[in-house]
Motif scaffolding. Structure first.
Motif, short mmCIF file in Angstrom:
data_model
loop_
_atom_site.label_atom_id
_atom_site.label_comp_id
_atom_site.label_asym_id
_atom_site.label_seq_id
_atom_site.Cartn_x
_atom_site.Cartn_y
_atom_site.Cartn_z
N ALA A 90 0.84 -1.21 0.00
CA ALA A 90 0.00 0.00 0.00
C ALA A 90 0.87 1.25 0.00
N ARG A 91 1.96 1.23 0.75
CA ARG A 91 2.86 2.40 0.77
C ARG A 91 3.52 2.60 -0.59
N VAL A 92 3.92 1.51 -1.22
CA VAL A 92 4.56 1.63 -2.54
C VAL A 92 3.59 2.26 -3.54
N ARG A 93 2.33 1.83 -3.48
CA ARG A 93 1.34 2.36 -4.44
C ARG A 93 1.04 3.83 -4.18
N GLU A 94 1.25 4.29 -2.97
CA GLU A 94 0.99 5.70 -2.67
C GLU A 94 2.09 6.61 -3.21
N ARG A 95 3.27 6.04 -3.49
CA ARG A 95 4.36 6.87 -4.01
C ARG A 95 4.25 7.01 -5.52
N PRO A 96 4.90 8.02 -6.10
CA PRO A 96 4.96 8.10 -7.56
C PRO A 96 5.55 6.81 -8.14
N THR A 97 4.92 6.30 -9.18
CA THR A 97 5.34 5.04 -9.77
C THR A 97 6.71 5.19 -10.44
N VAL A 98 7.59 4.22 -10.16
CA VAL A 98 8.88 4.15 -10.85
C VAL A 98 8.77 3.02 -11.86
N PRO A 99 8.84 3.30 -13.16
CA PRO A 99 8.71 2.24 -14.16
C PRO A 99 9.83 1.21 -14.00
N GLY A 100 9.56 0.02 -14.48
CA GLY A 100 10.58 -1.03 -14.42
C GLY A 100 9.94 -2.39 -14.43
N GLN A 101 10.70 -3.38 -14.04
CA GLN A 101 10.24 -4.76 -14.07
C GLN A 101 10.04 -5.35 -12.68
N THR A 102 10.42 -4.64 -11.63
CA THR A 102 10.25 -5.13 -10.27
C THR A 102 8.81 -4.86 -9.82
N SER A 103 8.09 -5.89 -9.43
CA SER A 103 6.69 -5.74 -9.07
C SER A 103 6.53 -4.92 -7.79
N VAL A 104 5.31 -4.45 -7.58
CA VAL A 104 5.00 -3.71 -6.35
C VAL A 104 5.29 -4.57 -5.13
N THR A 105 4.94 -5.86 -5.20
CA THR A 105 5.16 -6.74 -4.06
C THR A 105 6.64 -6.93 -3.77
N GLU A 106 7.45 -7.04 -4.81
CA GLU A 106 8.90 -7.17 -4.61
C GLU A 106 9.49 -5.88 -4.06
N GLN A 107 9.01 -4.74 -4.52
CA GLN A 107 9.45 -3.48 -3.93
C GLN A 107 9.06 -3.41 -2.45
N ALA A 108 7.85 -3.90 -2.15
CA ALA A 108 7.41 -3.92 -0.74
C ALA A 108 8.34 -4.79 0.09
N LEU A 109 8.73 -5.93 -0.44
CA LEU A 109 9.66 -6.81 0.27
C LEU A 109 10.96 -6.09 0.58
N LEU A 110 11.55 -5.43 -0.40
CA LEU A 110 12.82 -4.74 -0.20
C LEU A 110 12.67 -3.62 0.83
#
Length: 683
Positions: free
Chosen positions: A378-398
């Motif tokens: 949810a926090r990742v989706r609230e930020r400006p989207t950074v294009p790429g191949q890493t999914s929202v869930t993987e960004q959340a994990l990191l």
């Protein structure tokens, strides 16, 4: 199954008009005079089952028994059927298999590890060897009633109901969140509104909070009718839609959502001891959702709130044991999510316990118990989207790993930063980390290091596609995307240092690495270079390594390398295509420089490949398929295209349910076929 073989403190049966009509006391008196079937249900629960079937069943739907164990519940239901006038009048051919009662049981009581007890006493005169098959005992107990009972032996997660109406469902199998979700999807949608009875045996039990969260989610469809020992009795008042049943609030809901649903339904008339068990369940729910500190504070408050229960000679010993157990579980982080019934542990038959971190998208061992992917996504989706191949869930994990596991002992290394989404996630997590904010870390210079060569290679040939689009960004293949990456990480200039260029010319200086994310192994050569350069710098016992594309059909060398290093890096979880590993021992330089994909035999590579992705059966079938396709590519790449074709055919048969027309996986099958054809000798 009753709780730990200990009787629940009185009162064990709450009063309600529904339960009063059943005549449970009279049924208990009759059972006390008859031989009992071995098992772990209380006599009140067996009496209740018999009377529910005898007095409420109208022949409109089947009777489901989930978790039949040694058969005491099935026998109770069958005896109720014999006493029910509708039993003889009903047309049994309308039920699946021509039988009205369907019992589901895995048939094995998991064994314990080490020197601990190997037997469990489940009834006077009956002891069960842990780890042994008990199906024969179940069959003997139910043999007199087999004209009415169909047994379904095996893991319930792999079994399905055909959608026929269900009039009575007795559920004693939801020992894991995964099983709980499966039961909801398979059975609850088939209940008959206004006619069906649902009985959750483990509801008034302190260790399985997902059951209460799910029933809170479904509160509009059920009316609570009362409590019998640890069983909760409901009438289905309206149909449960498939989309409602398929949503798992325990896995997908936020911390606040889960607490609200856990507490959504009042239970008037239950005793103080039962109230305490519900409160203990609430504390464990907090811990399961990543709030261990809150959980410990809450559990501590219960010692005051329920001092009357804890000090009463009749209820105190059991209540204190339960409270101490919950506190111990939360403190140690070893929560009850086992597939089995034999106590608290972080393994199942010697394997790491796999926790459902986010539905079918992610799973993990207890090492990832603090990771809250739902909240972080949810926090990742609230930020400006950074294009790429890493999914929202993987960004959340990191982000979660940087925020909750980084102790300042080493750098955060991001290999394959591309347009910067992973770097932003790591930087946001670091800013939320109290170690970093307190300036207690010992990392010299900037803590995060991003590596990328800064361009995507242009394909050969004039007809090849020359650009690729990622979100709102179109990249010309062969051109540098460094300006876009630099702009993305500019707000984190105090945290991130970029290293742009070929990894072969850069490498790593050997400084300790505490968290590493690797997403840059398009070839076996680059994969080997990354392992040799970065892995020896991981800190034994402290570092976390996240490797993307382990659950992918295209890069088998990644899996082979990670399986080869299994003695140094232990699998901790899966988040979409990424695998998470914890460093257990240092990776020696000579081990890191050995490339198993190019130097090992096919059999060795297959063994390494199969060790890379954790316990395969515990992850979603989509990811299982991608691992299987990667294995096919490996066979072809190691010089056996014919064997690869046979393996691909077997894989397609095994996963036919995922390969229907229009499936997103069909192009992957074709892609693997093309990869196999390229390995065949010319001519």
């Amino acid at each position: 199954m009753a709780d730990d073989l200990l009787p629940l403190p009185p009162p064990s049966v709450s009063r309600s008009p529904f339960l009063d009509r059943l005549g449970i006391p009279e049924a208990v008196a009759r059972l006390e005079q008859a031989p009992a079937v071995p098992g772990m249900l209380t006599i009140e629960e067996r009496a209740m089952l018999t009377r529910v079937v005898a007095t409420t069943w109208r022949g409109e739907g089947a009777i489901i028994d989930g978790g039949s164990f040694l058969g005491s519940s099935l026998v109770a239901e069958a005896q109720g059927l014999q006493a029910n006038p509708a039993g003889g009048a009903a047309d049994w051919s309308r039920f699946p298999g021509g039988k009205p009662i369907h019992g589901y049981e895995r048939g094995i009581h998991p064994g314990r590890r080490g020197p601990r007890e190997r037997q469990r006493k489940v009834y006077d005169g009956f002891e069960l060897d842990l780890g042994d098959d008990f199906v024969s005992a179940l069959e003997r107990a139910t043999e007199p009633y087999r004209d009415a009972i169909a047994l379904h032996i095996g893991d319930l997660n792999d079994q399905h109901w055909d959608g026929s109406p269900i009039e009575i469902a007795f559920i004693d199998v939801c020992k894991t969140a995964r099983l709980n979700a499966h039961v909801s999807r398979e059975f609850l949608t088939a209940l008959v509104p206004g006619a069906s009875t649902l009985i959750h045996q483990d509801f008034f039990f302190d260790r399985l909070p997902w059951i209460r969260v799910t029933m809170g989610h479904l509160a509009d469809h059920f009316r609570w009718e009362g409590q019998v020992n640890s069983s909760s009795v409901y009438t289905n008042v309206s149909a449960v839609p498939a989309d409602v049943a398929s949503y798992d609030p325990f896995l997908h809901g936020t911390f606040d959502d889960c607490l609200r649903l856990h507490d959504a339904v009042p239970f008037p008339g239950i005793g103080r001891g039962t109230e305490l068990r519900l409160a203990l369940s609430r504390g464990l729910l907090m811990a399961h959702k990543g709030r261990r500190s809150d959980a410990l504070d809450y559990l501590g408050s219960l010692a005051v709130e329920y001092s009357d229960v804890l000090t009463d000679p009749a209820t105190g010993p059991d209540a204190r044991r339960r409270l101490d157990r919950c506190v111990g579980q939360v403190t140690s982080g070893v929560l009850y999510r086992k597939l089995g019934w034999d106590g608290v542990d972080d393994t199942v038959d010697g394997r790491p316990t796999v926790l459902p971190l986010l539905g079918e998208a992610a799973a993990g061992t207890t090492a990832l118990r603090e990771v809250d992917l739902a909240a972080a996504s949810a926090r990742v989706r609230e930020r400006p989207t950074v294009p790429g191949q890493t999914s929202v869930t993987e960004q959340a994990l990191l982000e979660e790993l940087a925020a909750k596991t980084w102790r300042g002992e080493g750098a955060i290394v991001d290999v394959g930063s591309f347009l910067g989404a992973s770097l932003v996630a790591e930087a946001e997590g670091l800013r939320a980390n109290p170690v970093f904010s307190a300036a207690e870390h010992r990392v010299p210079g900037l803590p995060i290091h991003g590596f990328d060569r800064g361009f995507l290679p242009a394909p050969p040939g004039p007809a090849a596609k020359r650009e690729r689009t990622f979100g709102d960004v179109t990249i010309q293949l062969g051109d540098s995307f460094l300006p876009r990456l630099t702009r993305t990480v500019a707000p984190y200039g105090d945290l991130v240092e970029l290293h742009v260029g070929d990894l072969e010319k850069q490498g790593w200086d050997g400084s300790p690495i505490e968290l590493a994310f690797v997403d840059a192994a398009p070839s076996a050569t680059v994969n080997a270079r990354i392992a040799a350069s970065f892995f020896p710098a991981l800190i034994a016992g402290s570092s976390t390594l996240v490797v993307r594309d382990v659950y992918s059909d295209r890069l088998p060398w990644v899996n082979v390398t990670m399986g080869f290093l299994v003695g140094h890096l232990r699998w901790q979880g899966q988040v979409r295509t990424s695998a998470v590993y914890g460093s257990t021992t240092a990776v020696p330089a000579d081990v890191a420089t050995y490339d198993p994909f190019t130097e090992a035999t096919l059999d060795e590579c297959l063994r390494y490949h199969d060790a890379s992705g954790g316990e395969v059966e515990t992850i979603g079938r989509e990811w299982q398929l991608l691992l299987a396709l990667s294995r096919v590519r490996l066979v072809a790449a190691k010089g056996d295209p014919d064997g690869a074709v046979d393996l691909l055919r077997d894989t397609a048969d095994r996963y036919v349910d995922l390969l229907a027309d229009g499936s997103v996986h069909l192009p992957r099958i074709e892609r693997v076929k093309q990869a196999i054809s390229r390995t065949r000798p010319a001519g």
